[in-house]
Design a protein around this motif. Sequence first.
Motif, PDB file in Angstrom:
ATOM      1  N   PRO A  71       0.635  -1.594  -0.077  1.00 25.27           N
ATOM      2  CA  PRO A  71      -0.023   0.197   0.369  1.00 25.27           C
ATOM      3  C   PRO A  71       0.875   1.262   0.072  1.00 25.27           C
ATOM      4  N   LEU A  72       0.360   2.381  -0.568  1.00 29.14           N
ATOM      5  CA  LEU A  72       1.008   3.349  -1.102  1.00 29.14           C
ATOM      6  C   LEU A  72       1.823   3.851   0.572  1.00 29.14           C
ATOM      7  N   GLY A  73       0.992   4.209   1.505  1.00 32.10           N
ATOM      8  CA  GLY A  73       1.672   4.577   3.428  1.00 32.10           C
ATOM      9  C   GLY A  73       2.498   3.968   4.248  1.00 32.10           C
ATOM     10  N   GLN A  74       2.640   2.366   2.827  1.00 24.20           N
ATOM     11  CA  GLN A  74       3.929   1.874   3.813  1.00 24.20           C
ATOM     12  C   GLN A  74       4.568   1.429   2.467  1.00 24.20           C
ATOM     13  N   LEU A  75       5.139   2.873   1.413  1.00 30.14           N
ATOM     14  CA  LEU A  75       6.024   2.072   0.620  1.00 30.14           C
ATOM     15  C   LEU A  75       7.457   2.216   0.881  1.00 30.14           C
ATOM     16  N   GLU A  76       7.683   3.670   1.097  1.00 38.58           N
ATOM     17  CA  GLU A  76       8.592   4.357   1.806  1.00 38.58           C
ATOM     18  C   GLU A  76       9.283   3.026   2.842  1.00 38.58           C
ATOM     19  N   VAL A  91       7.393  -1.467 -11.963  1.00 37.43           N
ATOM     20  CA  VAL A  91       6.360  -1.287 -13.154  1.00 37.43           C
ATOM     21  C   VAL A  91       5.484  -1.315 -11.043  1.00 37.43           C
ATOM     22  N   LEU A  92       4.467  -0.163 -11.400  1.00 38.94           N
ATOM     23  CA  LEU A  92       3.702   0.612 -10.506  1.00 38.94           C
ATOM     24  C   LEU A  92       2.448   0.497 -10.842  1.00 38.94           C
ATOM     25  N   VAL A  93       1.731  -0.174 -10.122  1.00 39.30           N
ATOM     26  CA  VAL A  93       0.386   0.020 -10.641  1.00 39.30           C
ATOM     27  C   VAL A  93      -0.594   0.373  -9.125  1.00 39.30           C
ATOM     28  N   CYS A  94      -2.007   1.032  -9.782  1.00 41.58           N
ATOM     29  CA  CYS A  94      -2.742   1.179  -9.028  1.00 41.58           C
ATOM     30  C   CYS A  94      -3.443   1.046  -9.242  1.00 41.58           C
ATOM     31  N   ALA A  95      -5.488   1.383  -8.841  1.00 44.14           N
ATOM     32  CA  ALA A  95      -6.613   0.921 -10.263  1.00 44.14           C
ATOM     33  C   ALA A  95      -6.700   1.941 -10.869  1.00 44.14           C
ATOM     34  N   ALA A 105       7.762   8.666  -7.974  1.00 47.15           N
ATOM     35  CA  ALA A 105       8.415   9.749  -7.161  1.00 47.15           C
ATOM     36  C   ALA A 105       8.838   9.590  -5.749  1.00 47.15           C
ATOM     37  N   MET A 106       8.292   8.421  -4.728  1.00 49.46           N
ATOM     38  CA  MET A 106       8.427   8.128  -3.729  1.00 49.46           C
ATOM     39  C   MET A 106       9.805   7.087  -4.223  1.00 49.46           C
ATOM     40  N   ALA A 107       9.611   6.099  -4.847  1.00 44.17           N
ATOM     41  CA  ALA A 107      10.432   4.974  -5.235  1.00 44.17           C
ATOM     42  C   ALA A 107      12.142   5.601  -6.169  1.00 44.17           C
ATOM     43  N   TYR A 112      15.145   4.485  -6.597  1.00 51.40           N
ATOM     44  CA  TYR A 112      15.540   3.392  -7.966  1.00 51.40           C
ATOM     45  C   TYR A 112      14.389   4.461  -9.122  1.00 51.40           C
ATOM     46  N   GLU A 113      15.529   4.133  -9.903  1.00 48.64           N
ATOM     47  CA  GLU A 113      15.468   5.286 -11.237  1.00 48.64           C
ATOM     48  C   GLU A 113      14.838   4.570 -11.901  1.00 48.64           C
TER      49      GLU A 113
END
Length: 135
Positions: A71-76, A91-95, A105-107, A112-113
């Motif tokens: 989940p986005l809130g736990q990504l970092e 490859v980042l995916v959501c709905a 942006a967080m990655a 993670y370039e």
Amino acid sequence: MKFVIDNWYLILVALASGGMLVWPLLKGAGAGTLTPALAVQLINREKAVVIDVCETEEFAAGHVNGAKNVPLGQLEERLPTLVKNKALPLVLVCASGARAQRAVAMAKKLGYENAQAMAGGLKAWREASLPVEKA
């Protein structure tokens, strides 16, 4: 100046065609440009890791085959332990693609370039008739 007055229609056509060439670049600037087909190529050819940034309930309802749910809130906090090789494509995916853009942006901030958001998210994946898993 006489040339401009006599050939105003040529100038108009040149400006219109230039605008049509630039429009897709401007349109795609805010959204992910990674199509589902390009994502499949990254997965198959470059061993890209698919990270679904949806909430757990959304992930359980359906997700890209082989995707890992963060989940986005736990990504970092969870991404560095989940994907240790920062050179691998992500490859980042959501709905719909909006959260995935924020996740990129967080990655990238974490190093993670090669992180990219899939344009249109899971919706675009389904519209491309690609397989979806349910947990």
